[in-house]
Design a protein around this motif. Sequence first.
Motif, PDB file in Angstrom:
ATOM      1  N   ASN A  20       0.834  -1.204   0.000  1.00 27.97           N
ATOM      2  CA  ASN A  20       0.000   0.000   0.000  1.00 27.97           C
ATOM      3  C   ASN A  20       0.863   1.247   0.000  1.00 27.97           C
ATOM      4  O   ASN A  20       1.978   1.232   0.526  1.00 27.97           O
ATOM      5  CB  ASN A  20      -0.896   0.038   1.247  1.00 27.97           C
ATOM      6  N   LEU A  21       0.330   2.299  -0.584  1.00 27.55           N
ATOM      7  CA  LEU A  21       0.911   3.628  -0.453  1.00 27.55           C
ATOM      8  C   LEU A  21       0.034   4.381   0.522  1.00 27.55           C
ATOM      9  O   LEU A  21      -1.179   4.195   0.543  1.00 27.55           O
ATOM     10  CB  LEU A  21       0.901   4.358  -1.796  1.00 27.55           C
ATOM     11  N   MET A  22       0.643   5.225   1.345  1.00 25.74           N
ATOM     12  CA  MET A  22      -0.125   6.029   2.294  1.00 25.74           C
ATOM     13  C   MET A  22       0.472   7.424   2.365  1.00 25.74           C
ATOM     14  O   MET A  22       1.695   7.584   2.357  1.00 25.74           O
ATOM     15  CB  MET A  22      -0.086   5.400   3.691  1.00 25.74           C
ATOM     16  N   GLY A  23      -0.387   8.417   2.391  1.00 19.97           N
ATOM     17  CA  GLY A  23       0.066   9.798   2.510  1.00 19.97           C
ATOM     18  C   GLY A  23       0.845   9.995   3.797  1.00 19.97           C
ATOM     19  O   GLY A  23       0.550   9.357   4.816  1.00 19.97           O
ATOM     20  N   SER A  24       1.833  10.866   3.769  1.00 19.41           N
ATOM     21  CA  SER A  24       2.658  11.088   4.960  1.00 19.41           C
ATOM     22  C   SER A  24       1.848  11.640   6.127  1.00 19.41           C
ATOM     23  O   SER A  24       2.233  11.497   7.271  1.00 19.41           O
ATOM     24  CB  SER A  24       3.846  12.005   4.645  1.00 19.41           C
ATOM     25  N   ASP A  25       0.690  12.251   5.817  1.00 23.78           N
ATOM     26  CA  ASP A  25      -0.186  12.742   6.887  1.00 23.78           C
ATOM     27  C   ASP A  25      -1.282  11.730   7.230  1.00 23.78           C
ATOM     28  O   ASP A  25      -2.120  11.982   8.088  1.00 23.78           O
ATOM     29  CB  ASP A  25      -0.813  14.082   6.509  1.00 23.78           C
ATOM     30  N   GLY A  26      -1.292  10.577   6.556  1.00 25.39           N
ATOM     31  CA  GLY A  26      -2.250   9.517   6.848  1.00 25.39           C
ATOM     32  C   GLY A  26      -3.643   9.734   6.289  1.00 25.39           C
ATOM     33  O   GLY A  26      -4.549   8.969   6.596  1.00 25.39           O
ATOM     34  N   THR A  27      -3.853  10.743   5.447  1.00 27.68           N
ATOM     35  CA  THR A  27      -5.195  11.058   4.957  1.00 27.68           C
ATOM     36  C   THR A  27      -5.627  10.216   3.763  1.00 27.68           C
ATOM     37  O   THR A  27      -6.803  10.193   3.435  1.00 27.68           O
ATOM     38  CB  THR A  27      -5.317  12.547   4.580  1.00 27.68           C
ATOM     39  N   TRP A  28      -4.704   9.527   3.095  1.00 25.82           N
ATOM     40  CA  TRP A  28      -5.079   8.678   1.977  1.00 25.82           C
ATOM     41  C   TRP A  28      -4.256   7.397   1.963  1.00 25.82           C
ATOM     42  O   TRP A  28      -3.173   7.333   2.537  1.00 25.82           O
ATOM     43  CB  TRP A  28      -4.955   9.411   0.641  1.00 25.82           C
ATOM     44  N   ARG A  29      -4.828   6.395   1.309  1.00 19.38           N
ATOM     45  CA  ARG A  29      -4.177   5.097   1.179  1.00 19.38           C
ATOM     46  C   ARG A  29      -4.558   4.523  -0.178  1.00 19.38           C
ATOM     47  O   ARG A  29      -5.693   4.633  -0.610  1.00 19.38           O
ATOM     48  CB  ARG A  29      -4.641   4.187   2.302  1.00 19.38           C
ATOM     49  N   ARG A  30      -3.608   3.908  -0.872  1.00 15.16           N
ATOM     50  CA  ARG A  30      -3.865   3.354  -2.201  1.00 15.16           C
ATOM     51  C   ARG A  30      -3.189   1.984  -2.301  1.00 15.16           C
ATOM     52  O   ARG A  30      -2.016   1.845  -1.986  1.00 15.16           O
ATOM     53  CB  ARG A  30      -3.298   4.289  -3.271  1.00 15.16           C
ATOM     54  N   GLY A  31      -3.927   0.988  -2.771  1.00 20.49           N
ATOM     55  CA  GLY A  31      -3.369  -0.339  -2.981  1.00 20.49           C
ATOM     56  C   GLY A  31      -2.483  -0.362  -4.210  1.00 20.49           C
ATOM     57  O   GLY A  31      -2.718   0.353  -5.178  1.00 20.49           O
ATOM     58  N   CYS A  32      -1.456  -1.195  -4.183  1.00 19.85           N
ATOM     59  CA  CYS A  32      -0.585  -1.359  -5.337  1.00 19.85           C
ATOM     60  C   CYS A  32       0.123  -2.706  -5.253  1.00 19.85           C
ATOM     61  O   CYS A  32       0.009  -3.428  -4.260  1.00 19.85           O
ATOM     62  CB  CYS A  32       0.410  -0.206  -5.469  1.00 19.85           C
ATOM     63  N   VAL A  33       0.845  -3.033  -6.304  1.00 19.68           N
ATOM     64  CA  VAL A  33       1.589  -4.284  -6.378  1.00 19.68           C
ATOM     65  C   VAL A  33       3.065  -3.944  -6.542  1.00 19.68           C
ATOM     66  O   VAL A  33       3.434  -3.122  -7.389  1.00 19.68           O
ATOM     67  CB  VAL A  33       1.106  -5.138  -7.571  1.00 19.68           C
ATOM     68  N   LEU A  34       3.900  -4.561  -5.738  1.00 21.63           N
ATOM     69  CA  LEU A  34       5.343  -4.360  -5.802  1.00 21.63           C
ATOM     70  C   LEU A  34       5.911  -5.220  -6.927  1.00 21.63           C
ATOM     71  O   LEU A  34       5.734  -6.436  -6.936  1.00 21.63           O
ATOM     72  CB  LEU A  34       5.963  -4.756  -4.460  1.00 21.63           C
ATOM     73  N   LEU A  35       6.565  -4.595  -7.914  1.00 18.17           N
ATOM     74  CA  LEU A  35       7.124  -5.309  -9.057  1.00 18.17           C
ATOM     75  C   LEU A  35       8.606  -5.626  -8.875  1.00 18.17           C
ATOM     76  O   LEU A  35       9.063  -6.701  -9.227  1.00 18.17           O
ATOM     77  CB  LEU A  35       6.922  -4.501 -10.342  1.00 18.17           C
ATOM     78  N   ASP A  36       9.358  -4.656  -8.375  1.00 16.11           N
ATOM     79  CA  ASP A  36      10.761  -4.896  -8.012  1.00 16.11           C
ATOM     80  C   ASP A  36      11.161  -3.895  -6.948  1.00 16.11           C
ATOM     81  O   ASP A  36      10.495  -2.891  -6.732  1.00 16.11           O
ATOM     82  CB  ASP A  36      11.699  -4.897  -9.222  1.00 16.11           C
ATOM     83  N   ILE A  37      12.262  -4.213  -6.269  1.00 16.72           N
ATOM     84  CA  ILE A  37      12.691  -3.373  -5.145  1.00 16.72           C
ATOM     85  C   ILE A  37      14.204  -3.450  -5.004  1.00 16.72           C
ATOM     86  O   ILE A  37      14.822  -4.457  -5.356  1.00 16.72           O
ATOM     87  CB  ILE A  37      11.984  -3.802  -3.831  1.00 16.72           C
ATOM     88  N   SER A  38      14.800  -2.361  -4.528  1.00 14.52           N
ATOM     89  CA  SER A  38      16.235  -2.327  -4.235  1.00 14.52           C
ATOM     90  C   SER A  38      16.429  -1.553  -2.936  1.00 14.52           C
ATOM     91  O   SER A  38      15.458  -1.124  -2.309  1.00 14.52           O
ATOM     92  CB  SER A  38      17.006  -1.644  -5.368  1.00 14.52           C
ATOM     93  N   GLN A  39      17.659  -1.334  -2.571  1.00 17.02           N
ATOM     94  CA  GLN A  39      17.956  -0.555  -1.384  1.00 17.02           C
ATOM     95  C   GLN A  39      17.536   0.900  -1.570  1.00 17.02           C
ATOM     96  O   GLN A  39      17.167   1.572  -0.616  1.00 17.02           O
ATOM     97  CB  GLN A  39      19.450  -0.625  -1.069  1.00 17.02           C
ATOM     98  N   SER A  40      17.535   1.385  -2.805  1.00 19.35           N
ATOM     99  CA  SER A  40      17.270   2.802  -3.042  1.00 19.35           C
ATOM    100  C   SER A  40      15.881   3.129  -3.575  1.00 19.35           C
ATOM    101  O   SER A  40      15.481   4.284  -3.566  1.00 19.35           O
ATOM    102  CB  SER A  40      18.310   3.364  -4.006  1.00 19.35           C
ATOM    103  N   GLY A  41      15.115   2.124  -4.028  1.00 20.83           N
ATOM    104  CA  GLY A  41      13.800   2.433  -4.577  1.00 20.83           C
ATOM    105  C   GLY A  41      13.028   1.199  -4.992  1.00 20.83           C
ATOM    106  O   GLY A  41      13.453   0.073  -4.747  1.00 20.83           O
ATOM    107  N   ALA A  42      11.884   1.431  -5.656  1.00 24.73           N
ATOM    108  CA  ALA A  42      11.031   0.323  -6.062  1.00 24.73           C
ATOM    109  C   ALA A  42      10.220   0.707  -7.292  1.00 24.73           C
ATOM    110  O   ALA A  42      10.037   1.879  -7.596  1.00 24.73           O
ATOM    111  CB  ALA A  42      10.088  -0.054  -4.929  1.00 24.73           C
ATOM    112  N   LYS A  43       9.732  -0.322  -7.986  1.00 24.14           N
ATOM    113  CA  LYS A  43       8.794  -0.135  -9.082  1.00 24.14           C
ATOM    114  C   LYS A  43       7.487  -0.767  -8.646  1.00 24.14           C
ATOM    115  O   LYS A  43       7.472  -1.911  -8.170  1.00 24.14           O
ATOM    116  CB  LYS A  43       9.309  -0.781 -10.369  1.00 24.14           C
ATOM    117  N   ILE A  44       6.393  -0.017  -8.797  1.00 21.45           N
ATOM    118  CA  ILE A  44       5.089  -0.479  -8.337  1.00 21.45           C
ATOM    119  C   ILE A  44       4.051  -0.316  -9.438  1.00 21.45           C
ATOM    120  O   ILE A  44       4.231   0.498 -10.347  1.00 21.45           O
ATOM    121  CB  ILE A  44       4.633   0.294  -7.079  1.00 21.45           C
ATOM    122  N   GLU A  45       2.995  -1.103  -9.348  1.00 19.68           N
ATOM    123  CA  GLU A  45       1.836  -0.953 -10.216  1.00 19.68           C
ATOM    124  C   GLU A  45       0.699  -0.475  -9.328  1.00 19.68           C
ATOM    125  O   GLU A  45       0.310  -1.171  -8.385  1.00 19.68           O
ATOM    126  CB  GLU A  45       1.496  -2.280 -10.879  1.00 19.68           C
TER     127      GLU A  45
END
Length: 110
Positions: A20-45
């Motif tokens: 999930n993605l969530m706003g830093s203030d907690g006001t929103w949340r969005r589902g997603c799928v993790l496609l790849d990940i590294s120490q520095s970042g990620a690709k999501i759908e």
Amino acid sequence: MKFDGRKAARVKLDHKQPVNLMGSDGTWRRGCVLLDISQSGAKIEVEGTLDVLQAKEFFLLLSSTGLAYRRCELVWIDGTTAGVRFVTAESKKKPADRQIAATRNSIQSK
């Protein structure tokens, strides 16, 4: 494994990993799928609309309880796929601060 000319080794996931993605203030949340990940970042759908990704920073929740998460910023969007960079204390430093730190390190190594 490094691919796509990336600096950090990425792990490409063979199965759909819901996150999930969530706003830093907690006001929103969005589902997603993790496609790849590294120490520095990620690709999501991203599921649903991408309008929430216009926020400067947000959280990538890696567990259903929200106990494993990374602070992120958007790097790119292509359709429903997005790339995020993980925000660290080092990456938040101002360019002048990084230059001062680099100069200090080179002086100390002499």
